[in-house]
Design a protein around this motif. Structure first.
Motif, PDB file in Angstrom:
ATOM      1  N   LEU A  61     -13.711 -32.324  57.459  1.00  0.00           N
ATOM      2  CA  LEU A  61     -15.109 -32.384  57.887  1.00  0.00           C
ATOM      3  C   LEU A  61     -15.317 -33.394  59.006  1.00  0.00           C
ATOM      4  N   ALA A  62     -14.617 -34.508  58.944  1.00  0.00           N
ATOM      5  CA  ALA A  62     -14.766 -35.513  59.994  1.00  0.00           C
ATOM      6  C   ALA A  62     -14.459 -34.907  61.359  1.00  0.00           C
ATOM      7  N   LEU A  63     -13.408 -34.090  61.431  1.00  0.00           N
ATOM      8  CA  LEU A  63     -13.069 -33.430  62.685  1.00  0.00           C
ATOM      9  C   LEU A  63     -14.057 -32.305  63.000  1.00  0.00           C
ATOM     10  N   ALA A  64     -14.423 -31.526  61.993  1.00  0.00           N
ATOM     11  CA  ALA A  64     -15.347 -30.418  62.231  1.00  0.00           C
ATOM     12  C   ALA A  64     -16.698 -30.911  62.744  1.00  0.00           C
ATOM     13  N   TYR A  65     -17.205 -32.010  62.178  1.00  0.00           N
ATOM     14  CA  TYR A  65     -18.475 -32.575  62.660  1.00  0.00           C
ATOM     15  C   TYR A  65     -18.384 -32.937  64.142  1.00  0.00           C
ATOM     16  N   LYS A  66     -17.260 -33.525  64.538  1.00  0.00           N
ATOM     17  CA  LYS A  66     -17.098 -33.903  65.942  1.00  0.00           C
ATOM     18  C   LYS A  66     -17.149 -32.672  66.840  1.00  0.00           C
ATOM     19  N   LEU A  67     -16.546 -31.598  66.386  1.00  0.00           N
ATOM     20  CA  LEU A  67     -16.535 -30.359  67.175  1.00  0.00           C
ATOM     21  C   LEU A  67     -17.922 -29.736  67.229  1.00  0.00           C
ATOM     22  N   TRP A  68     -18.551 -29.585  66.077  1.00  0.00           N
ATOM     23  CA  TRP A  68     -19.863 -28.914  66.021  1.00  0.00           C
ATOM     24  C   TRP A  68     -20.970 -29.748  66.659  1.00  0.00           C
ATOM     25  N   GLU A  69     -20.947 -31.043  66.393  1.00  0.00           N
ATOM     26  CA  GLU A  69     -22.083 -31.888  66.772  1.00  0.00           C
ATOM     27  C   GLU A  69     -21.847 -32.714  68.040  1.00  0.00           C
ATOM     28  N   GLY A  70     -20.592 -33.062  68.333  1.00  0.00           N
ATOM     29  CA  GLY A  70     -20.356 -34.058  69.354  1.00  0.00           C
ATOM     30  C   GLY A  70     -19.685 -33.598  70.631  1.00  0.00           C
ATOM     31  N   SER A  71     -19.192 -32.364  70.659  1.00  0.00           N
ATOM     32  CA  SER A  71     -18.437 -31.947  71.843  1.00  0.00           C
ATOM     33  C   SER A  71     -19.348 -31.458  72.970  1.00  0.00           C
ATOM     34  N   TRP A  72     -20.302 -30.610  72.654  1.00  0.00           N
ATOM     35  CA  TRP A  72     -21.213 -30.056  73.659  1.00  0.00           C
ATOM     36  C   TRP A  72     -22.602 -30.674  73.497  1.00  0.00           C
ATOM     37  N   GLU A  73     -23.146 -31.186  74.588  1.00  0.00           N
ATOM     38  CA  GLU A  73     -24.518 -31.672  74.550  1.00  0.00           C
ATOM     39  C   GLU A  73     -25.488 -30.486  74.552  1.00  0.00           C
ATOM     40  N   ASP A  74     -26.713 -30.753  74.129  1.00  0.00           N
ATOM     41  CA  ASP A  74     -27.690 -29.676  73.969  1.00  0.00           C
ATOM     42  C   ASP A  74     -27.980 -28.935  75.271  1.00  0.00           C
ATOM     43  N   ASP A  75     -27.923 -29.630  76.395  1.00  0.00           N
ATOM     44  CA  ASP A  75     -28.271 -29.006  77.673  1.00  0.00           C
ATOM     45  C   ASP A  75     -27.034 -28.709  78.515  1.00  0.00           C
ATOM     46  N   ALA A  76     -25.892 -28.505  77.858  1.00  0.00           N
ATOM     47  CA  ALA A  76     -24.667 -28.241  78.611  1.00  0.00           C
ATOM     48  C   ALA A  76     -24.697 -26.870  79.281  1.00  0.00           C
ATOM     49  N   VAL A  77     -25.183 -25.878  78.595  1.00  0.00           N
ATOM     50  CA  VAL A  77     -25.213 -24.511  79.129  1.00  0.00           C
ATOM     51  C   VAL A  77     -26.504 -24.298  79.907  1.00  0.00           C
ATOM     52  N   VAL A  78     -26.386 -23.961  81.185  1.00  0.00           N
ATOM     53  CA  VAL A  78     -27.573 -23.755  82.036  1.00  0.00           C
ATOM     54  C   VAL A  78     -27.659 -22.328  82.580  1.00  0.00           C
ATOM     55  N   THR A  79     -26.540 -21.621  82.644  1.00  0.00           N
ATOM     56  CA  THR A  79     -26.487 -20.231  83.126  1.00  0.00           C
ATOM     57  C   THR A  79     -27.247 -20.086  84.448  1.00  0.00           C
ATOM     58  N   ASP A  80     -26.852 -20.852  85.416  1.00  0.00           N
ATOM     59  CA  ASP A  80     -27.503 -20.866  86.730  1.00  0.00           C
ATOM     60  C   ASP A  80     -26.703 -19.964  87.675  1.00  0.00           C
ATOM     61  N   ARG A  81     -27.172 -18.750  87.845  1.00  0.00           N
ATOM     62  CA  ARG A  81     -26.460 -17.792  88.685  1.00  0.00           C
ATOM     63  C   ARG A  81     -26.466 -18.221  90.159  1.00  0.00           C
ATOM     64  N   ALA A  82     -27.586 -18.733  90.612  1.00  0.00           N
ATOM     65  CA  ALA A  82     -27.702 -19.094  92.033  1.00  0.00           C
ATOM     66  C   ALA A  82     -26.685 -20.167  92.408  1.00  0.00           C
ATOM     67  N   ARG A  83     -26.499 -21.153  91.543  1.00  0.00           N
ATOM     68  CA  ARG A  83     -25.556 -22.239  91.837  1.00  0.00           C
ATOM     69  C   ARG A  83     -24.161 -21.980  91.266  1.00  0.00           C
ATOM     70  N   ARG A  84     -23.993 -20.825  90.581  1.00  0.00           N
ATOM     71  CA  ARG A  84     -22.727 -20.449  89.973  1.00  0.00           C
ATOM     72  C   ARG A  84     -22.261 -21.525  88.969  1.00  0.00           C
ATOM     73  N   ILE A  85     -23.206 -21.973  88.165  1.00  0.00           N
ATOM     74  CA  ILE A  85     -22.874 -22.937  87.105  1.00  0.00           C
ATOM     75  C   ILE A  85     -23.325 -22.362  85.772  1.00  0.00           C
ATOM     76  N   HIS A  86     -22.403 -22.012  84.958  1.00  0.00           N
ATOM     77  CA  HIS A  86     -22.750 -21.579  83.603  1.00  0.00           C
ATOM     78  C   HIS A  86     -22.876 -22.782  82.676  1.00  0.00           C
TER      79      HIS A  86
END
Length: 483
Positions: free
Chosen positions: A191-216
């Motif tokens: 669980l200690a590792l799973a929590y890090k993966l689920w909660e700590g690896s990706w920030e909430d605003d990491a995914v932007v899906t910006d087609r114009a700037r080609r940044i997903h």
């Protein structure tokens, strides 16, 4: 037998003369109900697969599972809880002959692979799925969970089990089952590792899906997880973007001293085995205190008791149905299942020979319960397994069943039930058609679903783990915009 049956032809008490704690009378709480199932023929009530109306032999088809899902959503169940075991029961008679003949959780299929089909035909019911820690790697498992939580719009829960059958350990290439408490140590590290993966690896605003700037995905918002534990190591980012709940709703069932400590720190839903509401109350208070000891609130956990219900439109109809079910049940099948839980081969003892229970490496709580209940001979044990299991059973019309369920909730200080299947899907159809309207009339059961994740449905406090949960400690701090 091992049941509390309301009405005639029984000796168990169904009165309500027990004093209820004042704190429990302040408001009528909704009763939470999960359908309790397994991806196999014989789950809890062994022998009932021989009943002509039972459909459990169709468990290998998608239609079986999608039909169940529709029945449960129509009945406004919280969800379906699917048990699992890695291994098979070979303690009784020192082999698997009876296990195979009576289909005692064998053959058994993967519970996780049926969820997408059930989710596709429903919108609201949750899915509590069992996975054994020692059979998975946390890095790959975390992705599996995130994927399903995304596909179901946040309806996934994980029942954390540490394993208890030697055959499973052998099948996984181990010399034998690890010592009881060390299995919980492994679960802690998992669980200690799973929590890090689920909660700590990706920030909430990491995914932007910006087609114009080609940044997903914004690379600076995705962080590698570094973990050096006693059982697991990792240095990598989580492969999946965050799901609605991130961490699934966490369920657990251990009530040994080590299991109690683990539950207090991690579990959001806890399953108990209790013979009476008073016994449930004692277990509930210990569990809520364990949560408080871990810095959480007593109501941060939902406590469920296992329950079987045989409901009829009249008392006579329910009793007749119960008698019909008894004629198909296998008490010896129940005994073989219990042998695996305790690690004791009851077949070695004559009917009235005392059975010595010793501290074993299987389910410590199962052997302890047998001793406390005085189940000291095969004869006494088989009396408890008349319906193929030791689960508490309520038989009666809508009023009688609702009365007894309310007594368990109020006196036992629990939140709900795992409703076992006796005949599939008849058990859950009867509950939905006969008992649910009565509970709704009493203000005890939901009348509609909210559009929400499983965690929000259960607690009403949002989709994510609360901040006082250990899993929330690895989150990235929310960065406020510059003024």
């Amino acid at each position: 037998m091992s049941s509390t049956v309301c009405g005639r032809r029984v000796t168990a008490r169904c009165d309500t003369d027990i004093r209820v704690e004042p704190s429990m009378t302040q408001a009528k709480r909704h009763i939470h109900v999960n359908a309790f199932n397994m991806n196999c023929v014989g789950h809890i009530h062994h022998g009932l697969w021989t009943h002509p109306r039972d459909q459990s032999t169709q468990f290998q088809t998608l239609e079986y599972w999608t039909n169940i899902a529709r029945v449960l959503e129509k009945g406004l169940f919280d969800g379906i809880f699917i048990a699992d075991v890695i291994g098979y029961y070979d303690v009784y008679q020192d082999g698997v002959d009876l296990t195979l003949r009576e289909a005692i959780q064998l053959p058994v299929n993967n519970p996780w692979l049926v969820v997408s089909a059930m989710a596709a035909v429903t919108k609201h019911i949750g899915f509590g799925l069992t996975a054994t820690v020692g059979a998975h790697n946390p890095y790959a498992f975390a992705r599996d969970v995130t994927t399903l939580d995304q596909l179901t719009n946040g309806r996934i829960g994980w029942n954390i089990v540490t394993g208890y059958v030697e055959s499973g350990a052998r099948g996984l290439g181990q010399a034998g089952l690890a010592e009881h408490d060390s299995r919980y140590d492994r679960a802690e590290d998992f669980l200690a590792l799973a929590y890090k993966l689920w909660e700590g690896s990706w920030e909430d605003d990491a995914v932007v899906t910006d087609r114009a700037r080609r940044i997903h995905t914004r690379p600076e918002k995705v962080h590698p997880v570094k973990h050096e534990g006693p059982f697991y190591r990792a240095n990598a980012i989580h492969m999946s973007a965050p799901s609605p709940q991130r961490t699934p709703v966490l369920f657990q069932a251990g009530t040994s001293p080590r299991g109690l400590q683990f539950a207090g720190q991690h579990a959001e839903g806890i399953f108990i085995g209790a013979r009476t509401p008073e016994a449930a109350r004692e277990a509930s208070r210990k569990l809520r205190q364990a949560a408080v000891n871990a810095g959480r609130r007593p109501d941060d956990i939902k406590i469920y008791a296992g329950l079987a219900v045989v409901a009829g439109h009249t008392e006579t109809e329910a009793q007749d149905k119960y008698a019909e079910y008894l004629s198909h049940a296998s008490s010896e099948g129940g005994l073989a299942h219990f042998a695996a839980s305790t690690g004791v081969d009851f077949a070695k003892y004559s009917l009235d020979e005392p059975i010595p229970y010793a501290a074993g490496n299987a389910m410590q709580s199962a052997a302890q319960a047998a001793q406390q209940q005085g189940w000291t001979t095969r004869r006494k044990l088989q009396e408890q397994f008349a319906l193929g299991s030791r689960y508490q059973t309520i038989v009666g019309n809508a009023t009688q069943v609702a009365d007894e369920m309310e007594r368990w909730i109020d006196v036992g200080e629990i939140d709900g039930f795992n409703l076992t299947r006796i005949v599939v899907p008849e058990t859950w159809e009867d509950f939905a058609n006969i008992v649910v309207p009565e509970l709704q009339n009493r203000g005890r059961y939901r009348t509609r679903y909210e559009q929400a994740t499983l965690r929000q449905q259960l607690f009403g406090r949002g989709d994510r783990l609360p901040t006082n949960h250990i899993g929330a400690s690895v989150r990235h701090a929310v960065r406020l915009p510059e003024p």
